[in-house]
Design a protein around this motif. Structure first.
Motif, PDB file in Angstrom:
ATOM      1  N   SER A 115      -1.615   4.686  -3.759  1.00  0.00           N
ATOM      2  CA  SER A 115      -3.065   4.597  -3.599  1.00  0.00           C
ATOM      3  C   SER A 115      -3.595   3.353  -4.307  1.00  0.00           C
ATOM      4  CB  SER A 115      -3.708   5.845  -4.201  1.00  0.00           C
ATOM      5  OG  SER A 115      -5.040   5.564  -4.586  1.00  0.00           O
TER       6      SER A 115
ATOM      7  N   HIS B  54      -6.118   3.180  -5.861  1.00  0.00           N
ATOM      8  CA  HIS B  54      -6.778   3.615  -7.095  1.00  0.00           C
ATOM      9  C   HIS B  54      -5.789   3.883  -8.219  1.00  0.00           C
ATOM     10  CE1 HIS B  54      -9.698   4.981  -3.921  1.00  0.00           C
ATOM     11  NE2 HIS B  54     -10.479   4.273  -4.709  1.00  0.00           N
ATOM     12  N   SER B  55      -4.503   3.896  -7.903  1.00  0.00           N
ATOM     13  CA  SER B  55      -3.560   4.420  -8.889  1.00  0.00           C
ATOM     14  C   SER B  55      -3.542   3.603 -10.176  1.00  0.00           C
ATOM     15  CB  SER B  55      -2.159   4.520  -8.284  1.00  0.00           C
ATOM     16  OG  SER B  55      -1.729   3.259  -7.840  1.00  0.00           O
TER      17      SER B  55
ATOM     18  N   LYS C  84     -12.432   3.829  -8.834  1.00  0.00           N
ATOM     19  CA  LYS C  84     -13.299   4.981  -8.586  1.00  0.00           C
ATOM     20  C   LYS C  84     -14.515   4.951  -9.506  1.00  0.00           C
ATOM     21  CE  LYS C  84      -9.670   8.203  -7.165  1.00  0.00           C
ATOM     22  NZ  LYS C  84      -8.744   9.130  -7.831  1.00  0.00           N
TER      23      LYS C  84
ATOM     24  N   ASN D 220       0.800  -1.231   0.000  1.00  0.00           N
ATOM     25  CA  ASN D 220       0.000   0.000   0.000  1.00  0.00           C
ATOM     26  C   ASN D 220       0.828   1.274   0.000  1.00  0.00           C
ATOM     27  OD1 ASN D 220      -2.386  -1.581   0.174  1.00  0.00           O
ATOM     28  ND2 ASN D 220      -1.975  -1.875   2.343  1.00  0.00           N
TER      29      ASN D 220
ATOM     30  N   ASP E 295      -6.699   4.284 -12.149  1.00  0.00           N
ATOM     31  CA  ASP E 295      -6.655   5.708 -12.515  1.00  0.00           C
ATOM     32  C   ASP E 295      -5.772   5.947 -13.736  1.00  0.00           C
ATOM     33  OD1 ASP E 295      -8.333   6.514 -10.559  1.00  0.00           O
ATOM     34  OD2 ASP E 295      -6.840   7.578  -9.347  1.00  0.00           O
TER      35      ASP E 295
END
Lengths: 420, 420
Positions: A217, A219-220, A378, A214, A223
């Motif tokens: 993020s 989400h990276s 997301k 971790n 993203d």
């Protein structure tokens, strides 16, 4: 030469950033190699050699004294020699056969001319032909034999081999630079951190060194893929984004599975409905992921044969389809560019690969040390809303007698930002 | 505070250079601890805690998941706290019980006040009470269980414990400095090299980090002792130098052994002649070595109780004896200063120590990883001409199923000077 060196190194960096194999983290690497067009290309003029390695560099149990033959390739044709202190360029092997790796790393056999460098490719333990215990069958049998497949032992292999090689060719003053891309790029980075007395420098390309524990993020990952496609075409992004819902709607209809299978030219026999959902979505997701990873400005043949600017090309057929304008046809066009650039596949094969009996080495590393962090998605992600990174390794795939050590990488190699 | 810090650190360095325990390399450490006057001194106000460690940090065999309880001492009384980013000073344990170590490292409990530091002493695996396999009997049984006693695992223990501790006290921003002297000083140095992301600095005192794999001249050890005594008194050096020949001459005479035993006040029963030669010479050699190692300007109690400037004092009684002026009496006077500073021993005991059944941990480390390089003796050395460093560990003392790896230290930690 003095002033040329840095410039050339920047060029090397650029070349390697754009041409290296993306051997990524476990599940992201679960991509079938449809073609290995380069696997028979022999770059340079190397000799195949073997080095006797200790199975366990760190412990002193009787078992740790077991040895195995590590394969390496060595090309000295351009080397300026020990007396001139000419450098030694060491490419660190990844989970591929080392001859395949050498075949896809043509730049190593270009820069060796410029730097009068010796080129060495070192195969990673437990891969290719560098198999302990005499056979892959025994080496991969269980955790007792596989337990020595890990990064720290593999790094110590490189340190031991390079140190010995330098002695043997009396080249103690020849600087060593380690190279690697993808997983091997991580290894090159860690090698320089742990063995600065062996390697003067490291060149790591496409190396996700922070993709553990971790550090970035969750989400990276999604993203970056989303951003890449969005930056190519906003409408392309929107079409893909809404397609998941449309396909799910079709799948819920009577005969929807067959309809979608036909639309997507899935090879017979078609998978049953639930299976089709996962496999079709997986097919599209992988195309999005790997077209972004291989978004080179020229033709590439790394994961699969691709045209220049594959994301741009895929978005073109999505935005401006030549035939039918429904969503499935648009996406099919994109899949054809990614999976069928050569135009030779009449249909997409979704049937499962034959399962090998033992665990694969790369999966083993994901089960123990190279633990992939969780991936989140997301709302504006290009992936489906319930995207769980279905290709992510499940802990149920792992042997029962080993537990992951998710903090071992950061404890051993650092990475978490801190003032210490 | 800013400008004070470096100055204080230099003071700390000086203090530690002059007060630290010289736990040296294997055989040089084979010195009987006649007294442990400090072993019951409790410095600071620490708590005793335990941490669950993996037996093997680097492999993933089922055996590597075995755990043991590592003992550590923690003193937070002066700590400024996590919010202020106050530092954590970690003293790395050596082959001693960690409470004994803490008892002889008073400066740690002085500087913690100055730096508002947390003080942590971490016991070395397989020593003190940090014994794997539930008992020392099992842990020391054979190479299979002892194989995990080595520096790389011990360093990873420290990294794991410190990383976990910082998380637990939410002190991620508190800088860590590792400390060590002798063997632990080597470990502190290596820790900083291998774990720069964990330790911001290391303070190593009396750490012979280059005493491996022939990095220094084989003459350096005997040269340094010789030089130290010579610098104190040339005539003292000459007396000792010629004494070996005189004693050998006496030993060859009829009744020479008994004569020498009486001269040197050897406790009855006297060893037989050949044995006497080795043991008497060993007694003198050790006094020369350890008086030089402990040549402090104040009373010390590290290896044995010693007066200030012990070498100077020993040379005084050699150069200006108060009683008989023969060589044996002069040397006896010196031995009395070294071994009998308290005046309580009526005779020197040369009988063998009772042999323990298993191999000792420190010997094990000398058999495998911390391989002592050969020691040579120049003609002008203060030691006897045939000095073979008789206390040096013999390979015949080592278990048959392990072989030394003399290059492992330099491969792993560097040290050989090279341009890379």
């Amino acid at each position: 030469m003095g002033i040329l060196k840095p410039i050339l190194f920047v060029q090397v960096l650029l070349i390697s950033l754009f041409s290296s194999s993306h051997s990524l983290l476990p599940s992201r690497h679960h991509f079938r190699h449809h073609h290995h067009p380069h696997s028979h290309i022999v770059n340079g003029s190397y000799h195949i050699k073997h080095f006797t390695q200790n199975l366990d560099h760190f412990d002193y149990t009787p078992e740790s004294y077991r040895t195995f033959q590590q394969r390496y390739l060595i090309d000295t044709t351009c080397w300026g020699g020990a007396k001139k202190g000419s450098p030694i360029f060491v490419f660190i092997g990844d989970q591929e056969d080392i001859q395949h790796t050498a075949g896809t790393k043509g730049y190593m056999f270009e820069i060796n001319k410029v730097f009068k460098a010796m080129v060495v490719f070192i195969e990673h333990r437990y891969y290719g032909k560098s198999i302990p215990y005499g056979s892959k069958e025994v080496a991969y049998k269980n955790s007792t034999t596989l337990g020595y497949l890990n990064t720290r032992q593999a790094l110590a292999d490189v340190a031991t081999l390079v140190t010995d090689l330098k002695k043997n060719v009396s080249a103690l003053d020849s600087p060593v630079v380690v190279f690697g891309s993808g997983y091997a790029g991580i290894m090159a980075t860690w090698f320089r951190l742990k063995y600065p007395h062996v390697a003067l420098g490291a060149l790591a390309s496409s190396a996700p060194i922070l993709d553990f524990d971790n550090m970035v993020s969750p989400h990276s990952f999604t993203d970056i893929i989303t951003k890449n496609i969005k930056s190519e075409s906003e409408s392309c992004y929107k079409t893909i984004k809404k397609s998941w819902g449309e396909f799910e709607k079709i799948l819920k209809q009577n005969g929807g599975g067959d309809k979608l299978s036909k639309s997507f030219k899935i090879c017979a026999p078609h998978p049953i409905k639930d299976d089709l959902h996962d496999k079709l979505f997986g097919l599209i997701e992988l195309a999005l992921i790997y077209s972004s990873l291989s978004d080179y400005p020229y033709e590439s043949h790394i994961h699969t044969p691709l045209p220049p600017f594959p994301v741009k090309r895929m978005c073109e057929v999505i935005d401006y389809p030549k035939g039918a304008r429904d969503t499935a046809s648009r996406i099919l066009g994109a899949l054809n560019i990614f999976y069928n650039h050569t135009g030779k596949s009449p249909c997409f094969n979704l049937t499962s690969e034959s399962k090998s009996s033992g665990i694969q080495g790369w999966k083993w590393q994901g089960c123990t040390e190279l633990v992939e962090p969780s991936i989140k998605n997301k709302n504006d992600s290009i992936f489906p809303p319930d995207y769980k990174h279905q290709h992510k390794q499940k802990s149920s795939d792992c042997p029962k007698d080993v537990k992951p050590r998710p903090h071992s990488i950061t404890t051993e190699f650092g990475g978490h930002v801190s003032l210490l």
